[in-house]
Design an enzyme around this catalytic site. Sequence first.
Site, PDB file in Angstrom:
ATOM      1  N   LEU A  37       0.868  -1.182   0.000  1.00  0.00           N
ATOM      2  CA  LEU A  37       0.000   0.000   0.000  1.00  0.00           C
ATOM      3  C   LEU A  37       0.900   1.225   0.000  1.00  0.00           C
ATOM      4  O   LEU A  37       1.880   1.278   0.748  1.00  0.00           O
ATOM      5  CB  LEU A  37      -0.878   0.027   1.254  1.00  0.00           C
ATOM      6  CG  LEU A  37      -2.289  -0.556   1.187  1.00  0.00           C
ATOM      7  CD1 LEU A  37      -2.951  -0.455   2.546  1.00  0.00           C
ATOM      8  CD2 LEU A  37      -3.142   0.113   0.134  1.00  0.00           C
ATOM      9  N   ASP A  38       0.580   2.222  -0.823  1.00  0.00           N
ATOM     10  CA  ASP A  38       1.369   3.458  -0.853  1.00  0.00           C
ATOM     11  C   ASP A  38       1.409   4.094   0.538  1.00  0.00           C
ATOM     12  O   ASP A  38       0.463   3.950   1.315  1.00  0.00           O
ATOM     13  CB  ASP A  38       0.758   4.457  -1.844  1.00  0.00           C
ATOM     14  CG  ASP A  38       0.916   4.009  -3.291  1.00  0.00           C
ATOM     15  OD1 ASP A  38       1.780   3.152  -3.547  1.00  0.00           O
ATOM     16  OD2 ASP A  38       0.172   4.511  -4.155  1.00  0.00           O
ATOM     17  N   PRO A  39       2.480   4.832   0.854  1.00  0.00           N
ATOM     18  CA  PRO A  39       2.584   5.482   2.173  1.00  0.00           C
ATOM     19  C   PRO A  39       1.370   6.337   2.531  1.00  0.00           C
ATOM     20  O   PRO A  39       0.958   6.374   3.692  1.00  0.00           O
ATOM     21  CB  PRO A  39       3.850   6.332   2.041  1.00  0.00           C
ATOM     22  CG  PRO A  39       4.682   5.611   1.037  1.00  0.00           C
ATOM     23  CD  PRO A  39       3.704   5.018   0.057  1.00  0.00           C
ATOM     24  N   ALA A  41      -1.663   5.912   1.429  1.00  0.00           N
ATOM     25  CA  ALA A  41      -2.894   5.109   1.472  1.00  0.00           C
ATOM     26  C   ALA A  41      -3.016   4.473   2.853  1.00  0.00           C
ATOM     27  O   ALA A  41      -2.050   4.397   3.604  1.00  0.00           O
ATOM     28  CB  ALA A  41      -2.857   4.039   0.394  1.00  0.00           C
ATOM     29  N   ARG A 179      -4.613   4.772  -8.545  1.00  0.00           N
ATOM     30  CA  ARG A 179      -4.153   6.082  -9.048  1.00  0.00           C
ATOM     31  C   ARG A 179      -4.295   6.146 -10.561  1.00  0.00           C
ATOM     32  O   ARG A 179      -4.747   7.145 -11.125  1.00  0.00           O
ATOM     33  CB  ARG A 179      -2.678   6.301  -8.675  1.00  0.00           C
ATOM     34  CG  ARG A 179      -2.453   6.788  -7.263  1.00  0.00           C
ATOM     35  CD  ARG A 179      -0.975   6.991  -7.018  1.00  0.00           C
ATOM     36  NE  ARG A 179      -0.237   5.746  -6.937  1.00  0.00           N
ATOM     37  CZ  ARG A 179       1.028   5.582  -7.299  1.00  0.00           C
ATOM     38  NH1 ARG A 179       1.707   6.591  -7.817  1.00  0.00           N
ATOM     39  NH2 ARG A 179       1.630   4.424  -7.148  1.00  0.00           N
TER      40      ARG A 179
END
Length: 307
Positions: A37-39, A41, A179
Amino acid sequence: MNGIINVYKEKGFTSFDVCAKLRGILKQKKIGHTGTLDPDAEGVLPVCVGNATKLCDLLTDKDKVYEAVLTLGIITDTEDMTGEVLERRLVTATYDRVLEVVEQFTRTYDQIPPMYSAIKVNGQKLYELARQGKVIERKPRTVTIHAIDILGVTPLEEQPEIVHEVRMRVSCSKGTYIRSLCRDIGEALQCGGCMKSLIRTQVSIFTLENTLRLAEIEECVKNQTLEQVLMPVDKLFLSMPKVVVKKESCKFLYNGNQLVEDNFTWEKVSDQINIDKIRVYDSEDVFTGIYEYDEKKNCYQPVKMFL
């Protein structure tokens, strides 16, 4: 200590950060997450502990559900609101038009991943190249969007009939970049767009309602209640018939050998008609692995062992 913890990844942490912190909290080295998971998110991040780390790849391949907010009219280099704004465009999309375009993305399509991603090209991660100011051609990846539900929209203040932001629930296959989905929907609306926020609400059987933050897990360790939140590995396979290996045949099981029906008993006689995959327990009722039926050899072969 073996099992899966349904962690709520908070904003600001990378998935690697979560695993590193859990190693300290649990005093356990063998820990792995099940999909980055992106930072920025947040949400569901199942973390495998001990022999459950053998499941990491399996869970990474599962479908996922997200809630995202798409902001229209803004294009950034990262495809989310954390990036540098490259362009601002006029938005003319009404709710009906947004609904029409969003429905067109409920399908399988070739998605170009963002430059700011961990995908490797010639041994280098894309985000490393992006930070050097490089933009390279990315190969499209086939993804499936199973469903998109619009949960709400925010109109432009000066033009209430025009949509400014879209909050949506997305059910999708592995490898989908939300995204990039936001980018693609924005492009289809001819105004561009980027992702404002992202919460992952489900991975396989793991849901947002049952997540624990790192502080809560630390509290469980202090109170010696961790076993209550550590999900046993076999719970992921409850849809498969259960068999218990006879005591005299456990030596074959422990060595990862093939099994024939004489080696075990079925928990339910009716399960015998389903002979594709079975979850296997030893004579002490300890979950040991997943076996698959080999029609040519008329036996069961090990698929994944959890000894």
